[in-house]
Enzyme design. Sequence first.
Site, PDB file in Angstrom:
ATOM      1  N   PHE A  16       0.830  -1.222   0.000  1.00 12.10           N
ATOM      2  CA  PHE A  16       0.000   0.000   0.000  1.00 12.10           C
ATOM      3  C   PHE A  16       0.866   1.275   0.000  1.00 12.10           C
ATOM      4  CE2 PHE A  16      -2.450   2.702   3.276  1.00 12.10           C
ATOM      5  CZ  PHE A  16      -2.986   3.525   2.296  1.00 12.10           C
ATOM      6  N   ASP A  38      10.221  -6.838  -3.301  1.00  7.94           N
ATOM      7  CA  ASP A  38       8.970  -7.199  -2.626  1.00  7.94           C
ATOM      8  C   ASP A  38       8.721  -8.696  -2.805  1.00  7.94           C
ATOM      9  OD1 ASP A  38       6.179  -5.334  -1.836  1.00  7.94           O
ATOM     10  OD2 ASP A  38       6.016  -7.500  -2.082  1.00  7.94           O
ATOM     11  N   ILE A  65      13.255  -9.835   1.913  1.00  5.20           N
ATOM     12  CA  ILE A  65      14.252  -8.992   2.597  1.00  5.20           C
ATOM     13  C   ILE A  65      15.099  -9.802   3.576  1.00  5.20           C
ATOM     14  CG2 ILE A  65      13.055  -6.771   2.375  1.00  5.20           C
ATOM     15  CD1 ILE A  65      12.099  -7.176   5.313  1.00  5.20           C
ATOM     16  N   THR A 105       9.841 -11.405   9.526  1.00  2.00           N
ATOM     17  CA  THR A 105       9.915 -10.328   8.519  1.00  2.00           C
ATOM     18  C   THR A 105      10.343  -9.003   9.144  1.00  2.00           C
ATOM     19  OG1 THR A 105       8.161 -11.355   7.239  1.00  2.00           O
ATOM     20  CG2 THR A 105       8.578  -9.030   6.811  1.00  2.00           C
ATOM     21  N   THR A 143       5.785   2.835  12.954  1.00  2.00           N
ATOM     22  CA  THR A 143       4.383   3.124  13.225  1.00  2.00           C
ATOM     23  C   THR A 143       4.210   3.797  14.586  1.00  2.00           C
ATOM     24  OG1 THR A 143       2.284   2.029  13.737  1.00  2.00           O
ATOM     25  CG2 THR A 143       4.246   0.706  14.015  1.00  2.00           C
ATOM     26  N   ASP A 144       3.087   4.506  14.747  1.00  2.00           N
ATOM     27  CA  ASP A 144       2.781   5.075  16.073  1.00  2.00           C
ATOM     28  C   ASP A 144       2.362   3.986  17.068  1.00  2.00           C
ATOM     29  OD1 ASP A 144       0.294   4.462  14.994  1.00  2.00           O
ATOM     30  OD2 ASP A 144      -0.640   6.378  15.501  1.00  2.00           O
ATOM     31  N   GLU A 145       2.058   2.780  16.543  1.00  2.00           N
ATOM     32  CA  GLU A 145       1.570   1.728  17.445  1.00  2.00           C
ATOM     33  C   GLU A 145       2.652   1.253  18.424  1.00  2.00           C
ATOM     34  OE1 GLU A 145      -1.053  -1.227  15.812  1.00  2.00           O
ATOM     35  OE2 GLU A 145      -1.551   0.055  14.113  1.00  2.00           O
ATOM     36  N   TYR A 169       2.160  -7.382  16.317  1.00  2.00           N
ATOM     37  CA  TYR A 169       2.593  -6.492  15.218  1.00  2.00           C
ATOM     38  C   TYR A 169       3.402  -5.322  15.761  1.00  2.00           C
ATOM     39  CZ  TYR A 169       2.302  -2.481  12.073  1.00  2.00           C
ATOM     40  OH  TYR A 169       2.615  -1.362  11.317  1.00  2.00           O
ATOM     41  N   LYS A 173       7.417  -4.321  15.329  1.00  2.00           N
ATOM     42  CA  LYS A 173       7.874  -3.049  14.750  1.00  2.00           C
ATOM     43  C   LYS A 173       8.786  -2.317  15.753  1.00  2.00           C
ATOM     44  CE  LYS A 173       6.985  -1.297  11.358  1.00  2.00           C
ATOM     45  NZ  LYS A 173       7.615  -1.382   9.999  1.00  2.00           N
ATOM     46  N   TYR A 226     -15.713  -3.024  15.056  1.00  2.00           N
ATOM     47  CA  TYR A 226     -15.265  -3.714  16.278  1.00  2.00           C
ATOM     48  C   TYR A 226     -15.810  -3.059  17.539  1.00  2.00           C
ATOM     49  CZ  TYR A 226     -11.664  -6.580  13.994  1.00  2.00           C
ATOM     50  OH  TYR A 226     -10.990  -7.491  13.243  1.00  2.00           O
ATOM     51  N   ASP A 298     -15.080  -7.328  19.760  1.00  2.00           N
ATOM     52  CA  ASP A 298     -13.819  -6.591  19.682  1.00  2.00           C
ATOM     53  C   ASP A 298     -12.649  -7.561  19.556  1.00  2.00           C
ATOM     54  OD1 ASP A 298     -12.344  -4.333  19.538  1.00  2.00           O
ATOM     55  OD2 ASP A 298     -12.791  -3.613  21.560  1.00  2.00           O
ATOM     56  N   ARG A 299     -11.558  -7.098  18.930  1.00  2.00           N
ATOM     57  CA  ARG A 299     -10.383  -7.955  18.823  1.00  2.00           C
ATOM     58  C   ARG A 299      -9.527  -7.818  20.083  1.00  2.00           C
ATOM     59  NH1 ARG A 299      -7.705  -4.129  14.488  1.00  2.00           N
ATOM     60  NH2 ARG A 299      -6.201  -3.081  15.796  1.00  2.00           N
TER      61      ARG A 299
HETATM   62  P1  NAD Z   1       1.394  -3.597   3.313  1.00  2.00           P
HETATM   63  O1  NAD Z   1       1.087  -4.817   4.117  1.00  2.00           O
HETATM   64  O2  NAD Z   1       0.341  -3.034   2.421  1.00  2.00           O
HETATM   65  O3  NAD Z   1       2.665  -3.864   2.409  1.00  2.00           O
HETATM   66  C1  NAD Z   1       3.781  -4.564   2.845  1.00  2.00           C
HETATM   67  C2  NAD Z   1       4.564  -4.998   1.630  1.00  2.00           C
HETATM   68  O4  NAD Z   1       5.716  -5.698   2.080  1.00  2.00           O
HETATM   69  C3  NAD Z   1       3.789  -5.965   0.721  1.00  2.00           C
HETATM   70  O5  NAD Z   1       3.919  -5.562  -0.631  1.00  2.00           O
HETATM   71  C4  NAD Z   1       4.450  -7.305   0.968  1.00  2.00           C
HETATM   72  O6  NAD Z   1       4.415  -8.159  -0.153  1.00  2.00           O
HETATM   73  C5  NAD Z   1       5.874  -6.870   1.312  1.00  2.00           C
HETATM   74  N1  NAD Z   1       6.586  -7.862   2.127  1.00  2.00           N
HETATM   75  C6  NAD Z   1       6.128  -8.508   3.224  1.00  2.00           C
HETATM   76  N2  NAD Z   1       7.072  -9.352   3.678  1.00  2.00           N
HETATM   77  C7  NAD Z   1       8.152  -9.202   2.868  1.00  2.00           C
HETATM   78  C8  NAD Z   1       9.439  -9.790   2.825  1.00  2.00           C
HETATM   79  N3  NAD Z   1       9.820 -10.710   3.724  1.00  2.00           N
HETATM   80  N4  NAD Z   1      10.297  -9.399   1.853  1.00  2.00           N
HETATM   81  C9  NAD Z   1       9.926  -8.462   0.928  1.00  2.00           C
HETATM   82  N5  NAD Z   1       8.711  -7.903   0.910  1.00  2.00           N
HETATM   83  C10 NAD Z   1       7.841  -8.259   1.859  1.00  2.00           C
HETATM   84  O7  NAD Z   1       1.898  -2.533   4.364  1.00  2.00           O
HETATM   85  P2  NAD Z   1       1.711  -0.959   4.363  1.00  2.00           P
HETATM   86  O8  NAD Z   1       0.402  -0.642   4.982  1.00  2.00           O
HETATM   87  O9  NAD Z   1       2.036  -0.430   3.026  1.00  2.00           O
HETATM   88  O10 NAD Z   1       2.832  -0.551   5.397  1.00  2.00           O
HETATM   89  C11 NAD Z   1       4.173  -0.271   4.969  1.00  2.00           C
HETATM   90  C12 NAD Z   1       5.014   0.060   6.176  1.00  2.00           C
HETATM   91  O11 NAD Z   1       4.439   1.183   6.863  1.00  2.00           O
HETATM   92  C13 NAD Z   1       5.095  -1.066   7.194  1.00  2.00           C
HETATM   93  O12 NAD Z   1       6.406  -1.107   7.687  1.00  2.00           O
HETATM   94  C14 NAD Z   1       4.118  -0.654   8.291  1.00  2.00           C
HETATM   95  O13 NAD Z   1       4.530  -1.144   9.533  1.00  2.00           O
HETATM   96  C15 NAD Z   1       4.233   0.850   8.227  1.00  2.00           C
HETATM   97  N6  NAD Z   1       3.013   1.553   8.662  1.00  2.00           N
HETATM   98  C16 NAD Z   1       1.819   1.332   8.061  1.00  2.00           C
HETATM   99  C17 NAD Z   1       0.690   2.044   8.490  1.00  2.00           C
HETATM  100  C18 NAD Z   1      -0.642   1.869   7.819  1.00  2.00           C
HETATM  101  O14 NAD Z   1      -1.617   2.499   8.272  1.00  2.00           O
HETATM  102  N7  NAD Z   1      -0.770   1.084   6.767  1.00  2.00           N
HETATM  103  C19 NAD Z   1       0.793   2.955   9.545  1.00  2.00           C
HETATM  104  C20 NAD Z   1       2.038   3.148  10.144  1.00  2.00           C
HETATM  105  C21 NAD Z   1       3.148   2.458   9.682  1.00  2.00           C
END
Ligand code: NAD
Length: 341
Positions: A16, A38, A65, A105, A143-145, A169, A173, A226, A298-299
């Site tokens: 994303f 990826d 990765i 991961t 992340t803020d989490e 999760y 992180k 939820y 709720d989760r």
């Molecule tokens: P996502 O799950 O949509 O995408 C993750 C991508 O990483 C996917 O394309 C997946 O195929 C790839 N991936 C997973 N394991 C892998 C591996 N071992 N090797 C190579 N590629 C791999 O995640 P996102 O929502 O785009 O989040 C991206 C980053 O931002 C993450 O680090 C997440 O912790 C952080 N983040 C996300 C949010 C959110 O709201 N989505 C908020 C804060 C932080």
Amino acid sequence: MRYTPSTILVTGGAGFIGSNFVHRMLRADHTVRIVNLDLLTYAGTLDNLTDLPAPERHVFVHGDICDSSLVAQLFDEHRIDTVVHFAAQSHVVRSIADPGEFVRTNVNGTFTLLEAARSAWLGAKGVKPPEVARTRRFHHISTDEVFGTLTLEDPPFAETTPYAPNSPYSASKAASDHPVRAYFHTYGMPVVTTNCSNNYGPRQHAEKFIPTVIRNCLEGKCVPVYGDGQNIRDWLYVDDHCRAIHRVLTHGELGQTYNIGGRNEWRNNDVVSLICGLLDERLPGQAPHERLVEFVTDRAGHDRRYAIDTKKITGTLDWGPAEDLESGIRKTIDWQLGLTQ
Ligand code: NAD
């Protein structure tokens, strides 16, 4: 001093946020090259990389990765000077069912990338500080989490808030943020870290909260919420996030962390009402969409409130979100209806 990336290894760039970042960088920087690594898990898809602004400056590599030989080969072959590390297992609900994959991961994967960067940039053949500070960057996306949860009275998360993750999760992180910091202090690795709030917008995976609400409304299916729907999140439009990453990458201070938020604290119930109202306007024949809402159990460990103090990035790097929740949701609905790329 401004940093100018030349060849960026983007990890997780078919997911994303990563794919939105790839689109933005190729559009905004007319010389940068991107190597996109990826694994294409359930969360990543090449559909997110169609219609790239400058496809000739983008190379996609299908791989993990955690594969240290592959990562080392990419550093060598493409002369990587910059890493922007998105790849992660990112879905909290999945982390409850399968925490081991999150450790592999998020923790081992980040360690593998740091080691590859250390060997390529600071090893025997690498450049020496202070040159490395001028010519290399490792940008870790967090992340803020990692900060845990807030009560209604608590001040928002600042960069100095102690870590207190509550889910597998967020724990994984948090665990991945620490070596990034340590490599800066121990080896002089030129790192920056950003911790951001909940993103939404184009290319988000269908199973996440906002895409689910929009899709189920469009399909006339039950919209699950939820618990009591009173959980509060700060919502950040994905392109605002990508612009912030670009800003921190090029202007951020090494070794620093920056919190990124949308200044949009909303209860889940109110987000659902907003989406339903906007869809009522678009599709009056199916109104009111709010009749589809159903509260579900709720989760486990569901954090009550997240909120972000953005003073540091706003004050030092002159960044602020362009979208409020309503304008961002309008754009997201357009994308989900197939009206925009
Ligand atoms: P996502 O799950 O949509 O995408 C993750 C991508 O990483 C996917 O394309 C997946 O195929 C790839 N991936 C997973 N394991 C892998 C591996 N071992 N090797 C190579 N590629 C791999 O995640 P996102 O929502 O785009 O989040 C991206 C980053 O931002 C993450 O680090 C997440 O912790 C952080 N983040 C996300 C949010 C959110 O709201 N989505 C908020 C804060 C932080």
